[in-house]
Structures are given as structure tokens and as C-alpha cells.
Design an enzyme around this catalytic site. Structure first.
Site, short mmCIF file in Angstrom:
data_model
loop_
_atom_site.label_atom_id
_atom_site.label_comp_id
_atom_site.label_asym_id
_atom_site.label_seq_id
_atom_site.Cartn_x
_atom_site.Cartn_y
_atom_site.Cartn_z
N GLY A 11 0.81 -1.20 0.00
CA GLY A 11 0.00 0.00 0.00
C GLY A 11 0.85 1.26 0.00
N GLN A 12 0.20 2.41 0.15
CA GLN A 12 0.89 3.69 0.07
C GLN A 12 1.99 3.81 1.12
OE1 GLN A 12 -1.28 7.17 1.28
NE2 GLN A 12 -0.09 8.55 -0.01
N ASP A 34 1.52 -9.03 1.82
CA ASP A 34 0.27 -8.42 1.36
C ASP A 34 -0.62 -9.53 0.83
OD1 ASP A 34 -1.72 -6.53 0.37
OD2 ASP A 34 -0.11 -5.04 0.43
N TYR A 142 -14.71 3.52 8.70
CA TYR A 142 -13.26 3.53 8.89
C TYR A 142 -12.90 4.15 10.24
CZ TYR A 142 -8.31 4.57 7.97
OH TYR A 142 -6.94 4.66 8.03
#
Length: 323
Positions: A11-12, A34, A142
Site C-alpha cells: 500500500g501507500q 500483502d 473507517y
């Protein structure tokens, strides 16, 4: 020596954190993982890499045993924008995945780093210089999972003595990896479009202030907190950290200094705008500064200069700053 398993490594944050950690602790001591294997050679080929679904606690435990892991950095999560489109999936991944990491760490007495987010705050939270300890009550799935995660990490530390640590990340900006469905994604996309088209349409409206940070500062925050003296950590989990606060217009003004013909327009996404409106305008990060010496290096000005220069090289776009 730390032996660290990083979940969500592609991811980022993870794609740059793994490289950062391998420089600090050695290539073989950082196990990237991942749920799928993507073409990011610096992560998957630069050291150990495992395909791992964080819902699979048995495989996670086996990987930890195989590599002699003693620390987990748990990044795997469904982010804010995507979470609102599929809140059931977000709850499952964000909560069950975290629970698995907590239990594995408890059983083996690992150190566990779990990031939280400004999404953990809600519309009733004080907007300006949001305190470290304050009313939260987020209105997004979230955010709900992040508050629950903060409380769980606190509980496991107090109940079982687990060495849990974490920060509340603001929006993160990077030229390396595209973001993955968050509310602050516009602040990354705008740089790409500024170089490609000299124009960008923001899904967040003018005047919406949000805290942001350049990813190199975020990486340093993680390693600094991992190495911090536990005796000085009064909070341990969910430290407010920040570097800058701006809205789309202010960011566009900074970009226009380098690309004078850049044009910003708006097409507001009501879902992500509602999430942004529920978040703070700015955070008080004095607890992190006092307890483990947190201090960002980048400002909006220095970040913008670096982002445009590095991104132009990555995209192979001819670029000369007007500054």
C-alpha cells in the site's frame, strides 16, 4: 535486532516503509507481506516477501515463526472512501485483522505497531488544535474501526503488558505509490494532474482544511516511536502527529508558484466530503513531541518542491519549476 513483519506492505505507506526499514534494520530482517503480489520490485524482490491475508491467523503465526519475528507493523486496512462503499468488508478486515495481530503478539510477546488516523475523530470533536485526549465519536466505518483499534491496543497493553504503539496519521502525501481510496487522496492526485495536464478537479471543496504530512516524515515517525523509551510513553497508542494543514485552494496556490498556468476546479464527492467535514482542521501533537521527540521536517512549501521534482522524474515529464 528487530525482525519485523509488515502487513499491507504494497500500500501507500507499506511500499515505502519496507524500504525504509530494510535500510535501518537489514534486508533479511524485514518480512513484507500483502494479500496479493504486485509488481513493486523494491518490496517483493528487495527482501523476504509473503502473500498473506490478515484474516488467516494460522498462516500469520506460521510466517512469524518461520522468520523469527519479534515485531509486527500492522498496516493492512480498508481506507475511508472504500470503507463507506463496503462497510461490512471494512469492519471484517479492519477489526478481525487487528484482533489476529493482537492475539499473535500477546501469545509471543511481540512489539506491535498499529496506525490510527484523523478519521478516529468525529463532527463533535474540537476542530482546531484537536487535543490528544478528547471526544471522538466518528461517523464513518473507517473511523469507527480506528477508534475501536485504539481502545483494543490500549486494553492489550494494560491487561497483558503487550508493547503496543501507534500514531494517528493525517493525510499522507507521496510520489512513490498512489493512495488507496482515502478521503485525503486529492492531495496526492493533484500533483500528478498538475504535471500531466496543468489542471485538476478536486472532489473536496474549497475551504476544507485537513491535516497532512509528507510520507518521509511519516516513516520517521514510525521508526522513532518503535525505538522510543517505553518509560516515557504515557499514551503509547494513537499519538496525534501532524506537519501541516491546508485546503485544496491553498495547495493549488503553492503548486501555481511552480506551474503558473495550473488550474483547479471542483466536482465534490458528497461521501468523501461528508467524511472530511467530520474531521479536525488541525491537530495538537504536543504529546508526541514531549513523550518521544516527534518533529516533522517538511512544510507545504518544501514538500511541494520535492513532490513535483521527484514525480516529474518518475512520470518522465519534462518539468522546470518557475520558482
Amino acid at each position: 535486532m528487530k525482525k519485523i513483519l509488515v502487513t499491507g506492505s504494497l500500500g501507500q505507506i507499506g511500499s515505502e516503509l519496507v524500504v525504509h526499514l530494510r535500510k535501518q534494520y537489514g534486508d533479511t530482517n524485514i518480512i513484507a507481506s500483502d494479500v496479493v503480489k504486485k509488481d513493486i520490485p523494491k518490496v517483493v524482490d528487495g527482501g523476504p516477501f509473503e502473500i498473506l491475508d490478515v484474516l488467516d491467523s494460522k498462516k500469520t503465526a506460521q510466517i512469524c515463526e518461520n522468520y523469527g519475528v519479534n515485531t509486527i507493523i500492522h498496516l493492512a486496512a480498508i481506507l475511508s472512501g472504500v470503507a463507506e462503499k463496503n462497510p461490512q468488508l471494512a469492519y471484517t478486515i479492519n477489526m478481525t485483522g487487528l484482533y489476529n495481530m493482537l492475539e499473535i503478539s500477546r501469545e509471543r510477546q511481540y512489539q506491535l505497531f498499529v496506525p490510527s488516523s484523523i478519521a478516529a475523530f468525529g463532527p463533535d470533536t474540537p476542530k482546531a488544535l484537536t487535543p490528544q485526549d478528547t471526544l471522538q465519536r466518528p461517523t464513518s466505518m473507517y473511523g469507527v474501526t480506528k477508534v475501536a483499534g485504539e481502545l483494543l491496543c490500549d486494553y492489550y497493553h494494560k491487561r497483558f503488558g503487550l508493547d503496543t504503539r501507534g500514531v494517528r496519521f493525517p493525510g499522507l502525501i507521496s510520489y512513490e505509490t498512489l493512495p488507496g481510496g482515502g478521503t485525503t487522496d486529492y492531495a496526492v492526485e493533484i500533483y500528478y494532474e498538475a504535471l500531466k495536464k496543468h489542471a485538476y478537479t478536486s472532489f473536496i471543496k474549497e475551504g476544507t482544511l485537513m491535516d497532512m504530512m509528507y510520507l518521509p516524515d511519516a516513516l520517521n515517525a514510525i521508526t522513532s516511536l518503535l525505538e522510543a523509551d517505553p518509560a516515557k510513553l504515557k499514551h503509547r497508542n494513537a499519538f496525534n502527529i501532524t506537519a501541516m494543514s491546508f485546503d485544496p485552494k491553498r495547495l493549488a496556490e503553492e503548486i501555481k508558484k511552480h506551474i503558473p498556468d495550473f488550474v483547479l476546479t471542483y466536482d465534490v464527492d458528497p461521501i468523501r466530503q461528508a467524511i472530511a467535514d467530520s474531521w479536525p482542521d488541525s491537530l495538537d501533537d504536543s504529546a508526541a513531541r514531549e513523550e518521544w521527540g516527534w518533529k516533522p521536517l517538511y512544510t507545504l512549501e518544501t514538500m511541494t518542491t520535492d513532490m513535483l521534482e521527484k514525480l516529474a522524474i518518475k512520470l518522465q515529464i519534462p518539468y522546470t519549476s518557475a520558482v
